[in-house]
Design a protein around this motif. Structure first.
Motif: not given
Length: 253
Positions: A35-40
């Motif tokens: 699982g890959v989760t980018p966040t701003i």
């Protein structure tokens, strides 16, 4: 180093997309889930205290878990600490997840590192890097009109950040599933530090209330965050412990 963190997140996204096509078979045959989760985010808060001097953050998380429950992962974010040249944080995580009597358990460890940070002995600064052992638990209460999840966590470091001795953190929370893919959540935590003078603040509580909305693979969250620290108690009078509203957008691949 915000550009470096953004580049790392972009690379992780590319890896995730690749795994979702040609690489998926190999991962599944090996019993792995990625699982890959980018966040701003409008800020980077850690236990209620800003790690970016109240500025926005670009972050990325990767989690690789085996069918046995063992996992490894990493987290990256830009940071800014007064009086240091630390510009990025990269954490490494490993542990084991299982379910026992309906309770989801996560037993693991976290290493907090700051690549590029320099701490010469003549500077009088203490080391930012440290590690923690962590236990997390979650339980969804059955037979309720709406899904309610009870959360708990305990973290211990034998030498907390800034070489401040034993650090203990305990946190509890609730998550309420609402109609239309909304989730209302609340957290209450408390941080104990052995050497408060070296750390820069007294022991403190932190709390937050958030409302999240899930659409497609995205989650948009807005919330209120605060700590028990006054301005004078907050790391030589900094404005990084005060109450604030925050918003962040994440996507899981």
């Amino acid at each position: 180093m915000k550009t470096n963190v953004a580049a790392a997140t972009t690379f992780a996204l590319g890896l995730s997309l690749a795994c979702g096509s040609a690489g998926a078979f190999e991962l599944e045959s090996a019993g792995l889930t990625v699982g890959v989760t980018p966040t701003i985010s409008s800020d980077y808060l850690f236990r209620g205290v800003s790690q970016t001097q109240n500025r926005p953050a670009v972050q990325g998380t990767i989690d690789i878990q085996h069918t046995t429950g063992f996992y490894v992962g990493a987290f990256a974010s830009n940071v800014s600490f007064l009086g240091t040249n630390a510009r990025q944080e990269i954490d490494a995580m490993a542990g084991w997840r299982t379910t026992l009597a309906g309770v989801s358990l996560d037993l693991g460890g976290i290493a907090y590192t700051y690549p590029g940070y320099r701490n010469p002995a003549s500077s009088g600064l203490y080391d930012l890097q440290y590690y923690e052992l962590a236990v997390k638990a979650a339980y969804e209460i059955p037979s309720l009109p709406l899904p309610v999840k009870v959360l708990g966590a305990f973290n211990w470091s034998p030498n907390y950040q800034l070489e401040s001795g034993n650090g203990y953190y305990v946190e509890g929370g609730l998550e309420l599933g609402l109609p239309l893919d909304f989730t209302l959540a609340g957290r209450l935590g408390y941080q104990w530090i052995q050497n408060n003078t070296r750390w820069g603040s007294p022991d403190f509580a932190n709390w937050n209330v958030t409302l999240s909305y899930k659409f497609s693979d995205f989650v948009l969250t807005a919330g209120y965050f605060d700590t028990s620290l006054s301005r004078s108690e907050c790391f030589a009078g900094q404005k990084i412990c005060e109450a604030r509203g925050m918003v962040y957008l994440s996507r899981t691949f």
